[in-house]
Design a protein around this motif. Structure first.
Motif, PDB file in Angstrom:
ATOM      1  N   ARG A 194       6.904   9.519  -0.469  1.00  0.00           N
ATOM      2  CA  ARG A 194       6.192   8.239  -0.536  1.00  0.00           C
ATOM      3  C   ARG A 194       5.844   7.812   0.893  1.00  0.00           C
ATOM      4  NH1 ARG A 194       9.744   5.632  -2.934  1.00  0.00           N
ATOM      5  NH2 ARG A 194       8.918   5.397  -5.037  1.00  0.00           N
ATOM      6  N   TYR A 250      -0.624  12.787  -7.929  1.00  0.00           N
ATOM      7  CA  TYR A 250      -0.989  12.011  -6.742  1.00  0.00           C
ATOM      8  C   TYR A 250      -1.263  10.589  -7.206  1.00  0.00           C
ATOM      9  CZ  TYR A 250      -3.838  10.104  -2.960  1.00  0.00           C
ATOM     10  OH  TYR A 250      -4.352   9.304  -1.972  1.00  0.00           O
ATOM     11  N   ARG A 251      -0.570   9.620  -6.627  1.00  0.00           N
ATOM     12  CA  ARG A 251      -0.746   8.213  -7.001  1.00  0.00           C
ATOM     13  C   ARG A 251      -1.017   7.375  -5.763  1.00  0.00           C
ATOM     14  NH1 ARG A 251      -0.369   5.009 -11.146  1.00  0.00           N
ATOM     15  NH2 ARG A 251       0.236   6.780 -12.451  1.00  0.00           N
ATOM     16  N   HIS A 252      -2.015   6.508  -5.887  1.00  0.00           N
ATOM     17  CA  HIS A 252      -2.403   5.634  -4.780  1.00  0.00           C
ATOM     18  C   HIS A 252      -2.291   4.189  -5.252  1.00  0.00           C
ATOM     19  CE1 HIS A 252      -4.764   5.711  -0.843  1.00  0.00           C
ATOM     20  NE2 HIS A 252      -4.490   4.426  -1.059  1.00  0.00           N
ATOM     21  N   VAL A 253      -1.594   3.364  -4.471  1.00  0.00           N
ATOM     22  CA  VAL A 253      -1.354   1.966  -4.816  1.00  0.00           C
ATOM     23  C   VAL A 253      -1.978   1.079  -3.743  1.00  0.00           C
ATOM     24  CG1 VAL A 253       0.374   0.221  -5.370  1.00  0.00           C
ATOM     25  CG2 VAL A 253       0.839   2.643  -5.866  1.00  0.00           C
ATOM     26  N   VAL A 254      -2.767   0.085  -4.185  1.00  0.00           N
ATOM     27  CA  VAL A 254      -3.420  -0.840  -3.254  1.00  0.00           C
ATOM     28  C   VAL A 254      -3.079  -2.271  -3.652  1.00  0.00           C
ATOM     29  CG1 VAL A 254      -5.610  -1.660  -2.315  1.00  0.00           C
ATOM     30  CG2 VAL A 254      -5.317   0.778  -2.849  1.00  0.00           C
ATOM     31  N   SER A 271      -3.357   0.590  -9.035  1.00  0.00           N
ATOM     32  CA  SER A 271      -3.003   1.974  -8.723  1.00  0.00           C
ATOM     33  C   SER A 271      -3.625   2.920  -9.733  1.00  0.00           C
ATOM     34  CB  SER A 271      -1.479   2.157  -8.706  1.00  0.00           C
ATOM     35  OG  SER A 271      -0.923   1.918  -9.990  1.00  0.00           O
ATOM     36  N   HIS A 273       0.856  -1.185   0.000  1.00  0.00           N
ATOM     37  CA  HIS A 273       0.000   0.000   0.000  1.00  0.00           C
ATOM     38  C   HIS A 273       0.895   1.240   0.000  1.00  0.00           C
ATOM     39  CE1 HIS A 273      -3.613   2.232   2.034  1.00  0.00           C
ATOM     40  NE2 HIS A 273      -3.351   2.672   0.823  1.00  0.00           N
ATOM     41  N   GLN A 274       0.702   2.133  -0.968  1.00  0.00           N
ATOM     42  CA  GLN A 274       1.538   3.322  -1.072  1.00  0.00           C
ATOM     43  C   GLN A 274       0.707   4.541  -1.448  1.00  0.00           C
ATOM     44  OE1 GLN A 274       5.231   2.967  -3.361  1.00  0.00           O
ATOM     45  NE2 GLN A 274       4.936   0.752  -3.475  1.00  0.00           N
ATOM     46  N   VAL A 275       1.141   5.696  -0.948  1.00  0.00           N
ATOM     47  CA  VAL A 275       0.628   6.995  -1.382  1.00  0.00           C
ATOM     48  C   VAL A 275       1.833   7.815  -1.806  1.00  0.00           C
ATOM     49  CG1 VAL A 275      -0.556   9.105  -0.718  1.00  0.00           C
ATOM     50  CG2 VAL A 275      -1.370   6.903   0.158  1.00  0.00           C
TER      51      VAL A 275
END
Length: 256
Positions: free
Chosen positions: A253, A67-71, A81, A46-48
């Motif tokens: 990050r 802005y990138r969101h990774v799940v 993402s 999980h990353q922002v």
């Protein structure tokens, strides 16, 4: 070319199911979650990420903040993402502000071993740019594959290959069809500090041109779940083909 890329991904994805511990199940060879630097492509967490990139070419410039969101899902074997880019620039002779092309990614690690692994993915961009020059004018799909080697503790070498093609879009847009080849390398002299580079070459079939990029990254894990990095880069190629002369990316990050 499209068929060959698709066949390659299929063959690589189905190879070695025993060592992969199932194609989507938990694997004993997955990188540990206590590594929060985000430098290992196989470590799906999980990353922002918030990053801003400034590039310039001749008298024009562009600044894009994404802005990138990774799940991660399926025991961290797959990651979904999305990226939202906000752009400020002078590409038309005047200052413009707007939205760029939104992107979405899916990545999968079909094969993992103690010091090696395979990452395959698909990136899509959607023609959402509010200013014509801030986007491609077409939707795109880009399958890619990356082989990750860890020859020593704290060192990663990961060659990658991608193919991008345009799909539909505006009448004014030019054709998009290119192949990208590159090498991602990381060295971590300490558990918190990393140095990385990612030279890459683009073979643009739509414009019959070749260009590239050279970059170097320095990053530091300031807190247990927060890291920051800066990455200067230069565009390589003829003046009429390279995407930019020089650029600078800075980002943070967060890995919860």
């Amino acid at each position: 070319m499209r068929a060959s890329i698709g066949s390659l991904l299929l063959v690589l994805g189905l190879a070695g199911p025993a060592s992969a511990q199932g194609l989507v199940g938990a694997s004993p060879h997955q990188p540990p979650t206590d590594d929060k630097t985000g430098t290992n492509p196989l470590n799906l967490q999980h990353q922002v990420i918030v990053a801003t990139t400034y590039v310039t070419l001749e008298r024009f410039h562009l600044n894009e903040t994404t802005y990138r969101h990774v799940v991660p899902i399926l025991h961290r074997r797959v990651a979904l993402s999305a990226g939202l880019p906000l752009v400020v620039g002078n590409l038309t002779g005047r200052r413009e502000t707007g939205l760029g092309d939104v992107s979405a990614n899916v990545e999968w690690t079909p094969w993992l071993s103690p010091r090696r692994g395979l990452l395959v993915g698909m990136r899509a961009t959607i023609d959402t740019a509010t200013v014509q020059e801030f986007g491609l004018g077409v939707h795109t799909l880009m399958p890619y594959v990356q082989v990750v080697f860890q020859p020593a503790t704290g060192t990663i070498l990961a060659p990658f290959l991608s193919y991008r093609t345009g799909m539909g879009g505006e009448a004014f847009a030019t054709e998009v069809e290119d192949t990208l080849v590159g090498l991602y390398g990381v060295w971590r002299p300490t558990s918190r500090l990393w140095l990385a580079t990612q030279p890459q070459v683009v073979f643009d079939a739509a414009r019959a041109s070749t260009y590239g990029e050279l970059s170097a990254e320095v990053g530091y894990q300031w807190f247990s779940r927060l890291g920051a990095y800066v990455r200067p880069g230069v565009g390589v190629g003829a003046d009429g083909s390279k995407p930019y002369a020089w650029g600078l990316t800075a980002g943070i990050r967060v890995i919860p």
